[in-house]
Design an enzyme around this catalytic site. Structure first.
Site, mmCIF file in Angstrom:
data_model
loop_
_atom_site.group_PDB
_atom_site.id
_atom_site.type_symbol
_atom_site.label_atom_id
_atom_site.label_comp_id
_atom_site.label_asym_id
_atom_site.label_seq_id
_atom_site.Cartn_x
_atom_site.Cartn_y
_atom_site.Cartn_z
ATOM 1 N N CYS A 37 0.827 -1.212 0.000
ATOM 2 C CA CYS A 37 0.000 0.000 0.000
ATOM 3 C C CYS A 37 0.865 1.267 0.000
ATOM 4 O O CYS A 37 1.670 1.489 0.909
ATOM 5 C CB CYS A 37 -0.908 -0.036 1.221
ATOM 6 S SG CYS A 37 -1.585 1.552 1.717
ATOM 7 N N CYS A 97 0.366 3.516 2.985
ATOM 8 C CA CYS A 97 0.993 2.930 4.176
ATOM 9 C C CYS A 97 2.491 3.234 4.199
ATOM 10 O O CYS A 97 3.065 3.550 5.252
ATOM 11 C CB CYS A 97 0.779 1.417 4.201
ATOM 12 S SG CYS A 97 -0.956 0.890 4.159
ATOM 13 N N CYS A 134 14.085 20.476 -3.928
ATOM 14 C CA CYS A 134 13.620 19.498 -4.931
ATOM 15 C C CYS A 134 12.480 18.642 -4.385
ATOM 16 O O CYS A 134 12.629 17.937 -3.370
ATOM 17 C CB CYS A 134 14.802 18.620 -5.336
ATOM 18 S SG CYS A 134 14.367 17.075 -6.129
ATOM 19 N N CYS A 152 13.208 14.918 -4.301
ATOM 20 C CA CYS A 152 14.144 14.615 -3.204
ATOM 21 C C CYS A 152 13.385 14.485 -1.882
ATOM 22 O O CYS A 152 13.662 13.586 -1.071
ATOM 23 C CB CYS A 152 15.201 15.705 -3.086
ATOM 24 S SG CYS A 152 16.188 15.965 -4.572
#
Length: 366
Positions: A57, A60, A176, A179
């Site tokens: 998931c 999750c 970013c 990132c």
């Protein structure tokens, strides 16, 4: 973390062993709940917040670092339990509590197995506020120390060019978006391999330290480069950016055997050449076993220093079976399983799991 069972032969006897697929370690931040322990832990003398999740998931996975932070913060709060259930593995528990989507988070008051669903934001801050309100506590969130090595011009060469280390480096920029999205996954990867001293998961702010980015031809963020012991010029990492992708890469490149949670796999510690000799050992008569033991000792002596400790376990097991009888492996595995069920350090758990893996080769699974 359910129980598994395996039949194997030791000598002329068939043995059925039950063992935990993975143990709950003392330094895990969130208690792993299963079909076997759920009602032993939840609904007792403390309130419990439980996440019902599935390993595949996406939501999750996004929640995981926040939930770990929550678990770390409440770890010492005796009146609160922070736990989670893998609904792929323990379907009956999730069905019983009406879980139909992932992640589902439920609060179980002290002494009750009648939960209420948590509907708030999925951040450590919001979850902490909820638990404090429901549990009558006043716990402050604590930061989990990072396992990622932070690089700069001052330490880059010392860390990355060390020929005893395999180093994965993320070149990133603070602004970013990709990132930022990678950050929790990269942190989890670093935590998973923190006990493997030859593996380094590192990052460098290439926006701040532009000279490093220019030196390694960085033109976009994040860029990942792998610097193995054998190639300190570095090579591009072009694999996927999920925890399983990174884990598979590190295991293949660094001769490690861990999953994304840092648990050792069933192959950890095993050496193919010695496994083959164990098969010969098991098929030998009592009179012939000493000769095969000599072969095992010779093969173990050839191992490089990083694997020599595994060879010693093979040798000791073979010697013990000769001197103590075929039940040695069975009894020792049972002892190790009892130890793994206790609250022990991650390093000690690694030691026991490796020994158990090797001992399991001293039998033929049926």
């Amino acid at each position: 973390m359910g129980k598994s069972q395996i039949w194997f032969s030791v000598g002329s006897s068939l043995v059925l062993l039950s063992f935990l697929a993975c143990s709950v370690l003392a330094d895990d931040e969130v208690l792993i709940l299963t079909e076997e322990n759920f009602e032993k832990e939840v609904g007792k003398d403390r309130g419990a917040l439980v996440e019902f999740y599935a390993p595949w998931c996406g939501h999750c996975k996004k929640l995981a670092p926040e939930y770990e932070k929550l678990g770390a913060s409440f770890k010492k709060a005796k009146s609160i339990l922070i736990g989670k259930v893998d609904c792929d593995e323990h379907k009956s528990v999730c069905t019983k509590y009406g879980v139909s989507g992932y992640p589902t988070i439920k609060w179980f008051p002290k002494g009750s197995l009648e939960p209420q669903k948590y509907e708030g934001a999925r951040t450590a801050e919001a979850l902490s506020e909820f638990v404090n309100a429901e549990g009558g506590t006043n716990v402050k969130l604590s930061a989990i120390p990072s396992s990622v090595v932070v690089l700069s011009p001052d330490n880059f060469e010392k860390v990355v060019l060390d020929e005893t280390k395999d180093v994965l480096v993320e070149f990133y920029a603070p602004w970013c978006g990709h990132c930022k999205g990678l950050a929790p996954i990269y942190e989890k990867l670093a935590a998973a391999f923190r006990l493997d001293e030859h593996v380094v998961i590192a990052n460098v702010d290439a926006d701040k330290h532009k000279e490093l980015g220019e030196k390694y031809g960085i033109s976009g963020f994040p860029t990942l480069k792998f610097f193995p012991k054998s190639n300190k010029a570095g090579e591009d990492y072009n694999g996927g950016r999920d925890i399983d992708d990174f884990t598979t890469f590190i295991n293949e490149k660094c001769d490690t055997n861990r999953d994304g949670n840092g648990h050792l796999t069933a192959n950890a510690g095993k050496i193919e050449s010695l496994d083959n000799l164990v098969k010969e050992f098991l098929g030998a008569s009592n009179d012939e076993k000493a000769a095969v033991l000599s072969k095992i000792e010779e093969e173990a002596d050839k191992l490089k220093s990083s694997s020599s400790r595994y060879g010693k376990i093979y040798v000791k097991a073979a010697k013990s079976i000769i001197s103590k009888g075929a039940n040695y492996a069975e009894n020792e595995i049972a002892r190790l399983e009892r130890m793994l069920e206790k609250s022990i350090s991650a390093a000690k758990a690694d030691e026991f799991i490796i020994k158990k893996n090797i001992l399991l080769t001293f039998g033929v699974p049926l």
